[in-house]
Write a protein that holds these residues in place. Structure first.
Motif, short mmCIF file in Angstrom:
data_model
loop_
_atom_site.label_atom_id
_atom_site.label_comp_id
_atom_site.label_asym_id
_atom_site.label_seq_id
_atom_site.Cartn_x
_atom_site.Cartn_y
_atom_site.Cartn_z
N GLY A 1 0.79 -1.40 0.08
CA GLY A 1 0.23 0.04 -0.01
C GLY A 1 0.76 1.27 -0.07
N GLY A 2 2.21 1.20 0.24
CA GLY A 2 3.04 2.20 0.07
C GLY A 2 3.00 3.50 1.18
N LYS A 3 2.40 3.21 2.37
CA LYS A 3 2.56 4.01 3.43
C LYS A 3 3.76 3.80 4.11
CE LYS A 3 -2.13 5.29 4.75
NZ LYS A 3 -3.02 5.33 6.38
N THR A 4 4.67 4.98 4.17
CA THR A 4 5.93 4.98 4.67
C THR A 4 5.92 5.73 6.04
OG1 THR A 4 7.12 6.42 3.57
CG2 THR A 4 7.16 4.04 2.82
N ALA A 5 6.69 5.75 7.26
CA ALA A 5 6.54 6.82 8.09
C ALA A 5 7.67 6.55 9.08
CB ALA A 5 5.22 6.86 8.60
N VAL A 6 8.06 7.57 9.95
CA VAL A 6 8.49 7.43 11.32
C VAL A 6 7.74 8.13 12.40
CG1 VAL A 6 10.72 7.30 10.43
CG2 VAL A 6 9.99 9.47 10.99
N ASP A 7 7.96 7.69 13.34
CA ASP A 7 7.07 8.57 14.69
C ASP A 7 7.73 9.82 15.13
OD1 ASP A 7 5.56 6.10 14.61
OD2 ASP A 7 6.65 5.43 16.31
N GLY B 1 -7.07 -3.86 -3.41
CA GLY B 1 -8.36 -3.46 -3.98
C GLY B 1 -8.61 -1.92 -3.42
N VAL B 2 -8.56 -1.83 -2.16
CA VAL B 2 -8.81 -0.64 -1.42
C VAL B 2 -7.74 0.44 -2.23
CG1 VAL B 2 -8.89 0.71 0.55
CG2 VAL B 2 -9.98 -1.48 0.42
N VAL B 3 -6.44 0.08 -2.11
CA VAL B 3 -5.31 1.06 -2.23
C VAL B 3 -5.42 1.29 -4.05
CG1 VAL B 3 -3.00 0.95 -2.57
CG2 VAL B 3 -3.93 0.05 -0.66
N GLU B 4 -5.75 0.30 -4.60
CA GLU B 4 -6.09 0.66 -6.19
C GLU B 4 -7.05 1.80 -6.38
OE1 GLU B 4 -4.91 -3.73 -7.33
OE2 GLU B 4 -6.75 -3.18 -7.74
N ARG B 5 -8.21 1.68 -5.68
CA ARG B 5 -9.33 2.58 -5.70
C ARG B 5 -8.98 3.96 -5.05
NH1 ARG B 5 -11.84 -2.38 -5.01
NH2 ARG B 5 -12.27 -2.19 -3.13
N ASP B 6 -8.22 3.87 -3.93
CA ASP B 6 -8.11 5.09 -3.28
C ASP B 6 -6.68 5.25 -2.49
OD1 ASP B 6 -8.23 7.57 -1.71
OD2 ASP B 6 -9.33 6.57 0.06
N GLU B 7 -5.75 5.48 -3.53
CA GLU B 7 -3.97 5.28 -3.00
C GLU B 7 -3.83 6.41 -1.91
OE1 GLU B 7 -1.49 5.33 -6.32
OE2 GLU B 7 0.31 5.23 -5.10
N LYS B 8 -4.38 7.60 -2.09
CA LYS B 8 -3.77 8.60 -1.09
C LYS B 8 -4.78 8.69 0.04
CE LYS B 8 -0.12 9.29 -3.28
NZ LYS B 8 -0.08 10.24 -4.31
N GLU B 9 -5.59 7.78 0.37
CA GLU B 9 -6.68 7.82 1.41
C GLU B 9 -7.53 9.06 1.64
OE1 GLU B 9 -5.07 6.25 5.25
OE2 GLU B 9 -6.32 7.51 6.26
N GLN B 10 -8.04 9.24 0.05
CA GLN B 10 -9.09 10.39 0.27
C GLN B 10 -10.34 9.97 0.72
OE1 GLN B 10 -7.90 13.51 -0.94
NE2 GLN B 10 -6.01 12.34 -0.60
N GLY B 11 -10.73 8.57 0.58
CA GLY B 11 -11.91 8.37 1.11
C GLY B 11 -12.07 6.70 1.50
N GLU B 12 -12.30 5.87 0.70
CA GLU B 12 -12.62 4.14 0.79
C GLU B 12 -11.20 3.76 1.81
OE1 GLU B 12 -12.81 1.79 -2.38
OE2 GLU B 12 -13.00 0.00 -1.04
N ARG B 13 -10.03 4.29 1.58
CA ARG B 13 -8.80 3.80 2.38
C ARG B 13 -8.87 4.01 3.87
NH1 ARG B 13 -2.43 3.62 0.63
NH2 ARG B 13 -2.00 2.43 2.30
N LYS B 14 -9.85 5.33 4.17
CA LYS B 14 -9.91 5.52 5.70
C LYS B 14 -10.53 4.14 6.26
CE LYS B 14 -10.30 10.19 4.88
NZ LYS B 14 -11.41 11.37 4.70
N LEU B 15 -11.46 3.29 5.47
CA LEU B 15 -11.84 1.99 6.12
C LEU B 15 -10.82 1.14 6.95
CD1 LEU B 15 -14.63 1.03 3.46
CD2 LEU B 15 -14.75 1.83 5.78
N LEU B 16 -9.64 1.33 6.36
CA LEU B 16 -8.60 0.40 7.11
C LEU B 16 -8.23 0.96 8.27
CD1 LEU B 16 -6.17 -0.04 3.70
CD2 LEU B 16 -8.19 -1.24 4.54
N ASN B 17 -8.50 1.99 8.62
CA ASN B 17 -8.49 2.48 10.26
C ASN B 17 -9.23 1.75 11.07
OD1 ASN B 17 -6.13 4.09 9.32
ND2 ASN B 17 -7.53 5.63 8.59
N LEU B 18 -10.11 0.84 10.39
CA LEU B 18 -11.13 0.35 11.81
C LEU B 18 -10.29 0.14 12.78
CD1 LEU B 18 -13.89 -0.92 12.57
CD2 LEU B 18 -13.03 -2.76 11.18
#
Ligand code: NAD
Ligand code: MG
Length: 356
Positions: free
Chosen positions: A144-150, A226-243
C-alpha cells in the motif's frame, strides 16, 4: 516464481506484485534481478531479524548478481524515529547508492515503514522492495505504500506515500515469531475480515490462520490491494482500513507505546464494535463475536485507560480534520462504514464501548 506461490497484483502506477509462499527469501534473488536488473541493493533490517534471515537474503541476492550492502539497527517501535531514519540515509549515502540502485526492507512493519521512508526521500526517491517477516507486515504494512517514522507528538507523523517495486512474503518467517508478535498481525487480519468478508473472518474463528497462513495472507492482501487501487492516497475508501485505529492509536499513545500496535488495534476494534452496537449503529449483534475471535487469537478485547484519556489522545491524532472526526463503524461482520462525528461526540462514543 513458481506455481505454489500466490501472486496478488497491486494495480497502482506503476503496478507491482505481492508474492506469498514458503521458502521465498532463499529464492528472491533471481526474481528481483529479473524485475530490477542486477544492481546495488541495500538491505535494511533490525537486530532481531538480521541473525535469522540476513544471510539467506544476502546469499540469494549475491547469487543472482546483486552487489549487496546491509545495515542493521535496533529492533522495536522505540527506534522508528528520526534519528534512525538519519542513520539509514547516511548509510545509503556512505555506500554511494545511486538513483538506479535499490533498498530492501527486511523485517516487520517498523523496518518496512522506516526503510520505505528512507527510500522515498533518499536522492528524492529510489526503488525499494518489501520483504515482510511478521504477520502484520505480511497482511498489512508491506502493501500500500505508506511509509513513516514516529515523532514525539505521535505515531507516523512524518512520512510519504511511496509504493514498493515488489513485496515478497516468505511464510516460513512466521515460524520464528514470538506468539505475541504473531498475535499483533492477527489483529490487523481480523480487522480485514470485519471490514471485508465474513468468510475470511470465520478463518480466524476456526484456526485456519495458523494452519494455512498463506491463504489468509493472500486474502487480506487482495482486499487491501483493491482498496489501495481505488484510493491510493486515502481520500475516502482507504480510511476504512483505520477500523479500530482511532481508539487503538489512543491506547498506544496512552501506554507510551508500550502496548504494541496490533494489540492496541485489537482492543480498539473491540471497543468500537461495542460502541456501535450499544448506540444502535449495527445491523446485527457483532461485538461479542468480534471479542471472542480476538481473544481466541491471543488478543485483548478492552483497555484499562479511561474514556477521557483515550478521547484526549485520539483528538491529537493527525487524522482529525476541523471540528469532525471520521470513525470507521462496523455494521456487521464484513461491512463497515465511515461516519463523521463532531469531536465532542467522541468521548461518549468511546465511553459506550468501554462500559457496555
Ligand atoms: P516490528 O517491526 O517491530 O516487529 C515486531 C518484533 O518482531 C520486532 O522485535 C522484530 O525484530 C521481530 N521480528 C520481525 N520478524 C521476525 C521473525 N520472522 N521472527 C522473529 N522475530 C521477528 O512490528 P510489526 O508488528 O511488524 O509492525 C508494527 C509497525 O507497523 C508499527 O510501527 C505500525 O505503525 C506499522 N504499520 C504500518 C502500516 C503501513 O501501512 N505502512 C500498517 C500497519 C502497521
Ligand atoms: Mg494498523
Amino acid at each position: 516464481m513458481t506455481d505454489s506461490i500466490r501472486t496478488i497484483p497491486v494495480r497502482v502506477q506503476p503496478s507491482y506484485d505481492v508474492s506469498i509462499g514458503s521458502g521465498l527469501l532463499g529464492r528472491c534473488g533471481d526474481y528481483l534481478a529479473a524485475l530490477l536488473g542486477q544492481r546495488k541493493i541495500a538491505v535494511l533490517t533490525d537486530d532481531t531479524v538480521a541473525p535469522l534471515y540476513l544471510d539467506t537474503v544476502t546469499a540469494a541476492l549475491e547469487g543472482a548478481g546483486f552487489t549487496v550492502c546491509s545495515h542493521v539497527f535496533p529492533a522495536g517501535e522505540g527506534h522508528k524515529d528520526l534519528s534512525t531514519l538519519a542513520e539509514l540515509l547516511e548509510f545509503l549515502s556512505s555506500e554511494h547508492l545511486t538513483r538506479t540502485d535499490c533498498v530492501a526492507a527486511l523485517g516487520g512493519g517498523v523496518v518496512g515503514d522506516m526503510a520505505g521512508f528512507a527510500a522515498a526521500v533518499y536522492l528524492r526517491g529510489i526503488r525499494y522492495v518489501q520483504l515482510p517477516t511478521t504477520l502484520l507486515a505480511a497482511v498489512d504494512s508491506s502493501v500500500g505504500g505508506k511509509t513513516a517514522v514516529d515523532l514525539t507528538a505521535g505515531k507516523n507523523l512524518a512520512g510519504a506515500f511511496c509504493q514498493p517495486a515488489a513485496v515478497i512474503c516468505d511464510t516460513d518467517c512466521l515460524k520464528t515469531l514470538p506468539p505475541d508478535v504473531f498475535a499483533d498481525g492477527a489483529a490487523e487480519a481480523v480487522k480485514t475480515g470485519v471490514l471485508s468478508d465474513e468468510g475470511l473472518f470465520a478463518l480466524f474463528e476456526d484456526g485456519t490462520l495458523t494452519a494455512d497462513p498463506g491463504e489468509v495472507i493472500a486474502r487480506c492482501v487482495a482486499y487491501k490491494a483493491g482498496v489501495v487501487e481505488r484510493d491510493e492516497k486515502e481520500q475516502g475508501e482507504r480510511k476504512l482500513l483505520n477500523l479500530g485505529h482511532t481508539v487503538g492509536h489512543a491506547i498506544e499513545k496512552c501506554s507510551g507505546y508500550a502496548i504494541p500496535h496490533g494489540h492496541a488495534v485489537a482492543a480498539g476494534l473491540a471497543v468500537i464494535a461495542r460502541s456501535a452496537e450499544t448506540l444502535g449503529w449495527t445491523k446485527e449483534p457483532i461485538a461479542g463475536r468480534i471479542a471472542a475471535c480476538l481473544a481466541k487469537n491471543g488478543l485483548p478485547t478492552g483497555t484499562d485507560f479511561s474514556a477521557e484519556a483515550l478521547a484526549e489522545a485520539a483528538l491529537s491524532d493527525k487524522k482529525r480534520a476541523g471540528g469532525d472526526i471520521t470513525l470507521v463503524i462496523p455494521r456487521k461482520i464484513g461491512a463497515c462504514q465511515l461516519r463523521k462525528v463532531p469531536v465532542a461526540e467522541l468521548l461518549p462514543i468511546i465511553r459506550a464501548g468501554l462500559e457496555a
